[in-house]
Write a protein that holds these residues in place. Structure first.
Motif, short mmCIF file in Angstrom:
data_model
loop_
_atom_site.label_atom_id
_atom_site.label_comp_id
_atom_site.label_asym_id
_atom_site.label_seq_id
_atom_site.Cartn_x
_atom_site.Cartn_y
_atom_site.Cartn_z
N SER A 1 0.76 -1.16 -0.03
CA SER A 1 0.10 0.14 -0.15
C SER A 1 0.84 1.28 0.03
O SER A 1 1.88 1.22 0.56
N MET A 2 0.35 2.32 -0.51
CA MET A 2 0.98 3.77 -0.71
C MET A 2 -0.06 4.71 -0.77
O MET A 2 -1.23 4.46 -1.52
N PRO A 3 0.51 5.93 -0.32
CA PRO A 3 -0.59 6.89 -0.37
C PRO A 3 -0.86 7.28 -1.86
O PRO A 3 0.22 7.14 -2.53
N PRO A 4 -1.63 7.91 -2.51
CA PRO A 4 -1.94 8.40 -3.64
C PRO A 4 -1.04 9.15 -4.33
O PRO A 4 -0.45 9.04 -5.56
N ARG B 1 -5.08 -1.35 4.97
CA ARG B 1 -6.26 -0.57 5.03
C ARG B 1 -6.55 0.39 3.90
O ARG B 1 -5.54 1.14 3.58
N LYS B 2 -7.59 0.43 3.42
CA LYS B 2 -7.83 1.76 2.51
C LYS B 2 -8.34 3.05 3.24
O LYS B 2 -9.01 2.79 4.27
N SER B 3 -7.94 4.12 3.14
CA SER B 3 -8.31 5.20 3.86
C SER B 3 -9.56 5.96 3.00
O SER B 3 -9.95 5.58 1.86
N ARG C 1 10.85 10.30 7.43
CA ARG C 1 9.86 11.33 6.79
C ARG C 1 8.76 10.84 5.78
O ARG C 1 7.72 11.76 5.67
N LEU C 2 8.49 9.33 5.99
CA LEU C 2 7.51 8.86 5.41
C LEU C 2 6.21 8.98 6.23
O LEU C 2 6.27 9.03 7.50
N GLU C 3 5.01 9.16 5.55
CA GLU C 3 3.78 9.07 6.12
C GLU C 3 3.41 7.59 6.65
O GLU C 3 3.74 6.69 5.83
N LYS C 4 3.21 7.42 8.25
CA LYS C 4 2.71 6.04 8.71
C LYS C 4 1.66 5.79 7.89
O LYS C 4 0.30 6.54 8.10
N LEU C 5 1.40 4.51 7.69
CA LEU C 5 0.13 4.04 7.08
C LEU C 5 -0.11 2.71 7.94
O LEU C 5 0.73 1.93 8.41
#
Length: 119
Positions: free
Chosen positions: A58-61, A117-119, A109-113
């Motif tokens: 998974s990764m942010p858009p 899970r889909k947001s 520096r990465l956003e924690k996911l």
């Protein structure tokens, strides 16, 4: 020209000097052309077939969009058909060039996911 002319010590000395100079030029050229790659440079791509491992993650858009941006940049620079996988693998190669402190800073520096899970 007679054989006596070539037996001259000066001629032999000049030829020997030219041989040394020529050998020196070849050594210098070899040191430039055959120089080992810099340690920081990326390894040459391998042409052998290797097995691959398929995985999902998974990764942010925004990160996903960044992959596409990098593919477009590579295309504009003349590299045809760069895959998403190649962009991710190149990123791994670049991360591998960092020292351990730089790697941890980049990871921090990465956003924690939340995994899976889909947001």
């Amino acid at each position: 020209m007679t054989k006596k002319m070539f037996d001259n010590v000066k001629v032999r000395s000049t030829v020997a000097q030219q041989d040394v100079a020529l050998e020196d030029r070849f050594d210098k050229a070899d040191s430039i052309l055959l120089k080992a790659p810099e340690p920081a440079s990326a390894p040459a791509p391998t042409l052998r077939k290797t097995s691959v491992i398929r995985d999902t993650f998974s990764m942010p858009p925004d990160d996903y969009a960044r992959i596409e941006e990098l593919r477009i940049i590579a295309n504009k620079e003349g590299r045809s058909s760069t895959s998403k996988s190649e962009v991710v693998r190149a990123g791994l190669q670049a991360l591998g060039l960092l020292n351990s402190q730089q790697l941890v800073e980049a990871l921090n520096r990465l956003e924690k996911l939340v995994p899976g899970r889909k947001s």
